[in-house]
Design a protein around this motif. Structure first.
Motif, PDB file in Angstrom:
ATOM      1  N   GLY A 263      29.345   6.587  52.585  1.00 32.74           N
ATOM      2  CA  GLY A 263      28.122   5.971  53.094  1.00 32.74           C
ATOM      3  C   GLY A 263      27.898   4.589  52.531  1.00 32.74           C
ATOM      4  O   GLY A 263      27.694   3.635  53.272  1.00 32.74           O
ATOM      5  N   THR A 264      27.953   4.461  51.204  1.00 29.07           N
ATOM      6  CA  THR A 264      27.717   3.162  50.577  1.00 29.07           C
ATOM      7  C   THR A 264      29.009   2.500  50.124  1.00 29.07           C
ATOM      8  O   THR A 264      29.059   1.275  49.999  1.00 29.07           O
ATOM      9  CB  THR A 264      26.815   3.291  49.340  1.00 29.07           C
ATOM     10  OG1 THR A 264      27.523   4.000  48.314  1.00 29.07           O
ATOM     11  CG2 THR A 264      25.533   4.025  49.676  1.00 29.07           C
ATOM     12  N   GLY A 265      30.033   3.286  49.827  1.00 32.20           N
ATOM     13  CA  GLY A 265      31.271   2.735  49.290  1.00 32.20           C
ATOM     14  C   GLY A 265      31.176   2.334  47.830  1.00 32.20           C
ATOM     15  O   GLY A 265      32.124   1.759  47.287  1.00 32.20           O
ATOM     16  N   GLN A 266      30.047   2.625  47.169  1.00 38.71           N
ATOM     17  CA  GLN A 266      29.896   2.213  45.769  1.00 38.71           C
ATOM     18  C   GLN A 266      30.873   2.997  44.883  1.00 38.71           C
ATOM     19  O   GLN A 266      30.976   4.221  44.991  1.00 38.71           O
ATOM     20  CB  GLN A 266      28.464   2.455  45.287  1.00 38.71           C
ATOM     21  CG  GLN A 266      28.219   1.920  43.878  1.00 38.71           C
ATOM     22  CD  GLN A 266      26.752   2.028  43.451  1.00 38.71           C
ATOM     23  OE1 GLN A 266      25.973   2.770  44.039  1.00 38.71           O
ATOM     24  NE2 GLN A 266      26.390   1.269  42.438  1.00 38.71           N
ATOM     25  N   PRO A 267      31.599   2.276  44.002  1.00 35.05           N
ATOM     26  CA  PRO A 267      32.505   2.994  43.107  1.00 35.05           C
ATOM     27  C   PRO A 267      31.742   3.703  41.989  1.00 35.05           C
ATOM     28  O   PRO A 267      30.815   3.149  41.399  1.00 35.05           O
ATOM     29  CB  PRO A 267      33.399   1.881  42.539  1.00 35.05           C
ATOM     30  CG  PRO A 267      32.637   0.619  42.723  1.00 35.05           C
ATOM     31  CD  PRO A 267      31.707   0.815  43.875  1.00 35.05           C
ATOM     32  N   PHE A 268      32.161   4.948  41.737  1.00 38.91           N
ATOM     33  CA  PHE A 268      31.659   5.731  40.601  1.00 38.91           C
ATOM     34  C   PHE A 268      32.837   6.011  39.678  1.00 38.91           C
ATOM     35  O   PHE A 268      33.944   6.291  40.159  1.00 38.91           O
ATOM     36  CB  PHE A 268      31.056   7.061  41.067  1.00 38.91           C
ATOM     37  CG  PHE A 268      29.654   6.945  41.614  1.00 38.91           C
ATOM     38  CD1 PHE A 268      29.391   6.214  42.755  1.00 38.91           C
ATOM     39  CD2 PHE A 268      28.602   7.583  40.978  1.00 38.91           C
ATOM     40  CE1 PHE A 268      28.107   6.107  43.266  1.00 38.91           C
ATOM     41  CE2 PHE A 268      27.302   7.491  41.473  1.00 38.91           C
ATOM     42  CZ  PHE A 268      27.051   6.749  42.623  1.00 38.91           C
ATOM     43  N   VAL A 269      32.580   5.948  38.375  1.00 36.92           N
ATOM     44  CA  VAL A 269      33.639   6.243  37.416  1.00 36.92           C
ATOM     45  C   VAL A 269      33.196   7.335  36.461  1.00 36.92           C
ATOM     46  O   VAL A 269      31.994   7.522  36.198  1.00 36.92           O
ATOM     47  CB  VAL A 269      34.056   4.989  36.607  1.00 36.92           C
ATOM     48  CG1 VAL A 269      34.623   3.930  37.525  1.00 36.92           C
ATOM     49  CG2 VAL A 269      32.896   4.444  35.782  1.00 36.92           C
ATOM     50  N   GLY A 270      34.182   8.040  35.936  1.00 36.79           N
ATOM     51  CA  GLY A 270      33.965   8.965  34.834  1.00 36.79           C
ATOM     52  C   GLY A 270      34.739   8.458  33.641  1.00 36.79           C
ATOM     53  O   GLY A 270      35.883   8.012  33.785  1.00 36.79           O
ATOM     54  N   THR A 277      28.922  12.336  24.243  1.00 41.21           N
ATOM     55  CA  THR A 277      28.515  11.596  25.433  1.00 41.21           C
ATOM     56  C   THR A 277      29.618  11.127  26.367  1.00 41.21           C
ATOM     57  O   THR A 277      30.068   9.986  26.324  1.00 41.21           O
ATOM     58  CB  THR A 277      27.657  10.350  25.054  1.00 41.21           C
ATOM     59  OG1 THR A 277      26.758  10.665  24.012  1.00 41.21           O
ATOM     60  CG2 THR A 277      26.890   9.865  26.264  1.00 41.21           C
ATOM     61  N   ASP A 278      30.083  12.041  27.231  1.00 39.37           N
ATOM     62  CA  ASP A 278      30.833  11.590  28.405  1.00 39.37           C
ATOM     63  C   ASP A 278      29.847  10.965  29.397  1.00 39.37           C
ATOM     64  O   ASP A 278      28.652  11.268  29.370  1.00 39.37           O
ATOM     65  CB  ASP A 278      31.527  12.774  29.090  1.00 39.37           C
ATOM     66  CG  ASP A 278      32.535  13.461  28.184  1.00 39.37           C
ATOM     67  OD1 ASP A 278      33.362  12.759  27.593  1.00 39.37           O
ATOM     68  OD2 ASP A 278      32.471  14.705  28.083  1.00 39.37           O
ATOM     69  N   GLU A 279      30.366  10.117  30.282  1.00 39.41           N
ATOM     70  CA  GLU A 279      29.479   9.444  31.239  1.00 39.41           C
ATOM     71  C   GLU A 279      30.085   9.406  32.645  1.00 39.41           C
ATOM     72  O   GLU A 279      31.300   9.250  32.800  1.00 39.41           O
ATOM     73  CB  GLU A 279      29.229   7.981  30.824  1.00 39.41           C
ATOM     74  CG  GLU A 279      28.332   7.812  29.627  1.00 39.41           C
ATOM     75  CD  GLU A 279      28.012   6.350  29.334  1.00 39.41           C
ATOM     76  OE1 GLU A 279      27.001   6.104  28.662  1.00 39.41           O
ATOM     77  OE2 GLU A 279      28.764   5.447  29.775  1.00 39.41           O
ATOM     78  N   VAL A 280      29.204   9.493  33.629  1.00 41.14           N
ATOM     79  CA  VAL A 280      29.495   9.077  34.997  1.00 41.14           C
ATOM     80  C   VAL A 280      28.626   7.850  35.259  1.00 41.14           C
ATOM     81  O   VAL A 280      27.429   7.858  34.950  1.00 41.14           O
ATOM     82  CB  VAL A 280      29.166  10.181  36.020  1.00 41.14           C
ATOM     83  CG1 VAL A 280      29.272   9.655  37.447  1.00 41.14           C
ATOM     84  CG2 VAL A 280      30.083  11.376  35.819  1.00 41.14           C
ATOM     85  N   THR A 281      29.236   6.806  35.826  1.00 37.97           N
ATOM     86  CA  THR A 281      28.501   5.562  36.040  1.00 37.97           C
ATOM     87  C   THR A 281      28.784   5.025  37.437  1.00 37.97           C
ATOM     88  O   THR A 281      29.943   4.974  37.861  1.00 37.97           O
ATOM     89  CB  THR A 281      28.917   4.502  34.990  1.00 37.97           C
ATOM     90  OG1 THR A 281      28.701   5.028  33.681  1.00 37.97           O
ATOM     91  CG2 THR A 281      28.111   3.223  35.167  1.00 37.97           C
ATOM     92  N   ALA A 282      27.737   4.627  38.131  1.00 38.75           N
ATOM     93  CA  ALA A 282      27.862   3.923  39.406  1.00 38.75           C
ATOM     94  C   ALA A 282      28.037   2.439  39.095  1.00 38.75           C
ATOM     95  O   ALA A 282      27.182   1.831  38.448  1.00 38.75           O
ATOM     96  CB  ALA A 282      26.619   4.151  40.264  1.00 38.75           C
ATOM     97  N   LEU A 283      29.148   1.879  39.534  1.00 42.12           N
ATOM     98  CA  LEU A 283      29.476   0.515  39.136  1.00 42.12           C
ATOM     99  C   LEU A 283      28.721  -0.523  39.954  1.00 42.12           C
ATOM    100  O   LEU A 283      28.491  -0.354  41.149  1.00 42.12           O
ATOM    101  CB  LEU A 283      30.978   0.268  39.273  1.00 42.12           C
ATOM    102  CG  LEU A 283      31.892   1.150  38.429  1.00 42.12           C
ATOM    103  CD1 LEU A 283      33.337   0.680  38.554  1.00 42.12           C
ATOM    104  CD2 LEU A 283      31.463   1.185  36.965  1.00 42.12           C
TER     105      LEU A 283
END
Ligand SMILES: [Ca+2]
Length: 420
Positions: A263-270, A277-283
């Motif tokens: 839908g947005t194409g926004q990259p997400f990373v783990g 603290t592991d993280e998921v982040t929308a770049l």
């Protein structure tokens, strides 16, 4: 634009509480990877029937040596990497051909450097693969002194049984070439590569236990790069002035999960946390992810790397004191690190209530979780997938809509959802 399917409180309740029926089918199959074109990104969201899927699991390959990543051609042939062997392809009839390995392939991977967490890692097919036959590989290499990580480009033969025309398109990605008091050589190389819906190649790298790397404007470790198919900086990269123009985001620790939101194409990373603290982040293009393990007063930093020396307060994965504008994570497991690995958005109505959600593989945590995200990209609920416990290393949705899983136990699974 909203990227989530309509989601009621009832659906959320169902997805949180209903057990997932899991059927382990086992055994290698022949002709079990269906044909079809790879799904374009972003996909329109098909809401399906909205129910929580039941999952069935087939083990397609066993006895692999560190399978790390998976990519598919349009006819359903499955390319996969093994960390210490290289790149191979499994055809729909179950046979395997070695494409770029340290034994048994026409094109030899003589410089493949399998050491620590590095080796043959991410693999991605060119968006125009059907016409140019190009495939991309992230690898540890002995070509340079000191050793480094590379992104290379290969061209596959029409029958997919051999590779040629190697080009080293991104060189000088930092590699930890000596052991230190913090750990062995070859750690924290990142390694996931994926094409975005914008047609550019995103390359995830790691901090190498090297304090200055993540915030360095010129060194490529602790970054997500965004490059053309020749390895040049993609137009529009928005890192601050003075940064290498290939850098898309910086201030990362060790990114091994990368996927683009439908839908947005926004990259997400783990990315892995240290002792917390592991993280998921929308770049966000050009932004800082807030990891800065440089030496500092008040911490006992072995080898001037403070990454393991503090707490979530004194050595945060996202340091909003030093970097108030840093990207806020979408999700953390604050207080513990369970070795987050791959991430993959699930796409298509066959996933029912999980359509559009983010599958997150944990290695130390030995589980696959399904994250529901709000329109801002924040995780608002996590559902266990119900898959058996293992170290989840690679996740790729195939052209048949199923999820393919690489595990540190040397297996590749096909996970098929069914909704009632
Ligand atoms: Ca961060």
């Amino acid at each position: 634009m909203s990227t989530l399917m309509p989601s009621s409180a009832i659906l959320r309740l169902l997805s949180s509480c209903l057990p997932v029926l899991l059927v382990a089918c086992g055994g290698g199959g022949s002709g079990d990877v269906g044909p079809g074109e790879p799904p374009p990104l972003p996909l329109p969201i098909d809401p399906g029937n909205g129910s929580v899927p039941s999952l069935s699991r087939a083990t397609l390959m066993t006895g692999l040596s560190g399978p790390w990543d998976i990519a598919f051609t349009s006819d359903g042939s499955m390319l996969s990497t093994e960390k210490c062997r290289g790149l191979s392809v499994r055809f729909a009839d179950g046979t395997v051909a070695r494409l770029f390995t340290n034994g048994g392939s026409a094109l030899a991977a003589a410089d493949l450097n399998c050491e620590g967490q590095s080796g043959a890692l991410g693999v991605a097919l060119d968006p125009a693969f059907a016409t140019n036959r190009r495939v991309y590989l992230f690898m540890g290499s002995t070509l340079t002194t000191p050793r480094s990580n590379l992104v290379i480009r290969l061209v596959l033969a029409a029958d997919l049984r051999s590779a040629s025309q190697r080009s080293n398109i991104v060189t000088g990605i930092p590699f930890k070439h000596v052991a230190t008091p913090n750990g062995g050589a070859g750690v924290h190389s990142g390694g996931r590569i994926r094409f975005g819906p914008d047609g550019f190649l995103y390359v995830a790298t790691g901090d190498n236990h090297n304090g200055p790397l993540p915030q360095s404007p010129t060194l490529l470790g602790g970054k997500v790069l965004r490059v053309t198919t020749d390895g040049a900086a993609a137009p529009g990269n928005n890192a601050p002035a003075g940064f290498d123009r290939r850098i898309y985001t910086y201030g990362h620790r060790n990114v091994q999960g990368l996927s683009f939101r439908p839908g947005t194409g926004q990259p997400f990373v783990g990315e892995h946390g240290p002792n917390h603290t592991d993280e998921v982040t929308a770049l966000q293009n050009g932004a800082n992810a807030g990891w800065d393990p440089q030496n500092r007063p008040g911490l006992n930093c072995l080898d001037s790397y403070c990454g393991y020396s503090g707490t979530a307060t004194t050595m945060p994965m996202t340091d909003l004191v030093r970097f108030p504008q840093a990207m806020r994570p979408s999700w953390t497991n604050n207080g513990i690190s369970q070795g987050i690995g791959p991430v993959e958005f699930l796409r298509g109505g066959q996933w029912g209530a999980w359509n559009g959600r983010l599958a997150v593989g944990m290695m130390g945590g030995t589980r696959l979780d399904i994250h529901e995200l709000d329109t801002a990209g924040q995780s608002v609920g996590t559902t266990p997938s119900g898959l058996p416990g293992t170290r989840f290393r690679g996740l790729t949705q195939g052209p048949d809509g199923n999820l393919y899983v690489a595990t540190d136990a040397g297996e590749i699974w096909r996970v098929t959802p069914t909704t009632r």
